[in-house]
Design a protein around this motif. Structure first.
Motif, PDB file in Angstrom:
ATOM      1  N   GLU A   1     -10.707   2.677  -0.744  1.00 15.11           N
ATOM      2  CA  GLU A   1     -10.668   2.440  -2.191  1.00 15.11           C
ATOM      3  C   GLU A   1     -12.065   2.479  -2.802  1.00 15.11           C
ATOM      4  O   GLU A   1     -12.271   3.018  -3.900  1.00 15.11           O
ATOM      5  CB  GLU A   1     -10.013   1.088  -2.490  1.00 15.11           C
ATOM      6  CG  GLU A   1      -8.529   0.999  -2.157  1.00 15.11           C
ATOM      7  CD  GLU A   1      -8.272   0.634  -0.704  1.00 15.11           C
ATOM      8  OE1 GLU A   1      -9.245   0.658   0.093  1.00 15.11           O
ATOM      9  OE2 GLU A   1      -7.108   0.336  -0.363  1.00 15.11           O
TER      10      GLU A   1
ATOM     11  N   LYS B   1      -8.358  -0.138  -8.980  1.00 12.38           N
ATOM     12  CA  LYS B   1      -7.732  -0.186  -7.656  1.00 12.38           C
ATOM     13  C   LYS B   1      -8.711  -0.733  -6.612  1.00 12.38           C
ATOM     14  O   LYS B   1      -8.359  -1.582  -5.779  1.00 12.38           O
ATOM     15  CB  LYS B   1      -7.261   1.214  -7.261  1.00 12.38           C
ATOM     16  CG  LYS B   1      -6.580   1.280  -5.899  1.00 12.38           C
ATOM     17  CD  LYS B   1      -6.175   2.722  -5.570  1.00 12.38           C
ATOM     18  CE  LYS B   1      -5.533   2.794  -4.185  1.00 12.38           C
ATOM     19  NZ  LYS B   1      -5.190   4.203  -3.815  1.00 12.38           N
ATOM     20  N   ALA B   2      -9.954  -0.261  -6.668  1.00  9.60           N
ATOM     21  CA  ALA B   2     -10.973  -0.724  -5.720  1.00  9.60           C
ATOM     22  C   ALA B   2     -11.269  -2.208  -5.936  1.00  9.60           C
ATOM     23  O   ALA B   2     -11.391  -2.986  -4.977  1.00  9.60           O
ATOM     24  CB  ALA B   2     -12.243   0.100  -5.869  1.00  9.60           C
TER      25      ALA B   2
END
Length: 374
Positions: free
Chosen positions: A112, A128-129
């Motif tokens: 990610e 998302k990361a």
């Protein structure tokens, strides 16, 4: 009572007058006239006390008669005098297995983070990361906070195992349940640091977290995760995880602090506690009669980890370290015991001696010891 007679003989020259010459009896270190008899009285040897129970005295290294003893790492139970400290430390150690399990399953958010870095304009990938990293940082915070509780537990054990009127060796004999807990802390410490050193994702995840926090702060944005890991906490965690062996560093600092704060307690009381524990483990590992008393196959590895742990701690705390000739630890014997085991089970421990000790490369370290660790 046994009597031994030693006759001191002299040669006489009948042609010359003989001066009065004294001879020395080397057994009792006294002076005698020529032709006289020295009588030495030897008391009977003391019989072994049956009350020693699990305690087995053996000869120490080389010519020293350093008493070592068998510690029952598997079955030692606290006496009434040990119970208060034992309960306090036990509450901390109960978490240790869970911490190791979490660290062993720590996979990180490498994928990610790479996608987010490669696509800085993609807000979805950034989010998302961030969502992947935040729970991992919360886990790293738990590990760090556990190190602080472990530090307090170690301090309690050091106080109990070095306090007057008993010498450290007597404490270890009398309070084997506390000695076992001390060993369990060292076993956990080496296990944790070994897992941490082989998992670069830990520092990568935390570095990404800190960069993201800094970037958002510059943009006058505050993320919800900062409430759990604020800037001060992040700084302390950063120092902790920057160490190659963070748990060992914590124990080393805690032991050094304990010595400096207890100025009336000689530093030898603390280092003797460590050196005695190292000797105990070495003797149990190299003696078949003692090894056969282990009922659990993991006790051998436990013993080796504890031995290496106390050596490293001793080397960090003692002014001249564990490798000097004046050290109370038989380093050659300890290293040879490790090398007699299967290499896949001890290579990590040998590396710990090579790379996490402080005095191995000092001029006072013999070439033989350095060669053994090559």
């Amino acid at each position: 009572m046994r009597i031994r007679e030693v006759q001191i003989s002299t040669k006489k020259n009948k042609n010359k007058p003989q001066p009065a010459v004294f001879s020395m009896c080397m057994l009792c270190v006294s002076w005698t006239l020529p032709g006289s008899v020295c009588i030495l009285l030897f008391p009977p040897l003391p019989s072994r006390s049956p009350a020693m129970g699990n305690l087995i005295k053996v000869l120490g290294k080389d010519l020293e008669n350093c008493p070592h003893f068998f510690l029952d790492f598997e079955n030692a139970q606290p006496t009434e005098a040990e119970t208060a400290v034992w309960n306090q430390v036990s509450a901390v150690l109960e978490e240790a297995h869970g911490i190791l399990a979490e660290l062993q399953s720590y996979n990180g958010a490498g994928q990610e983070i790479r996608e987010a870095i490669q696509n800085p304009g993609d807000l979805a990938l950034q989010e998302k990361a961030w969502n992947a990293v935040c729970p991992l940082v919360a886990k790293l915070k738990r590990f760090y906070e556990f190190s602080l509780r472990l530090e307090n537990a170690l301090r309690s054990l050091l106080e109990a195992l070095t306090s007057p009127p008993y010498a450290p060796m007597q404490h270890l004999e009398r309070e084997q349940a506390l000695a076992k807990q001390f060993a369990e802390i060292l076993h956990f410490t080496l296990s944790f640091d070994e897992l941490k050193m082989t998992n670069p994702a830990i520092q990568n995840d935390f570095s990404y977290y800190r960069r993201t926090i800094s970037r958002n702060r510059l943009n006058n944005q505050q993320l919800e995760a900062e409430n759990e890991v604020n800037n001060e906490m992040a700084n302390r965690m950063s120092l902790f995880y920057a160490e190659a062996t963070p748990m060992l560093k914590t124990l080393s600092n805690a032991t050094t602090k304990f010595v400096s704060e207890n100025k009336t307690l000689p530093i030898e009381d603390t280092t003797d506690c460590l050196s005695t524990m190292a000797c105990v483990c070495r003797v149990m590992l190299e003696t078949p009669e003692y090894r056969c008393r282990f009922t659990n196959t993991d006790t051998m590895l436990f013993c080796m980890r504890v031995m290496v742990g106390v050596i490293i701690l001793y080397d960090h705390v003692h002014p001249v370290g564990a490798f000097a000739k004046t050290s109370k630890i038989d380093m050659k014997g300890c290293i040879k015991v490790l090398k007699e085991q299967p290499s896949n089970s001890v290579e990590g421990l040998l590396n710990a001696l090579r790379y996490t000790t402080r005095h191995l490369n000092d001029d006072s370290t013999s070439k033989q010891i350095r060669a053994l660790l090559q």
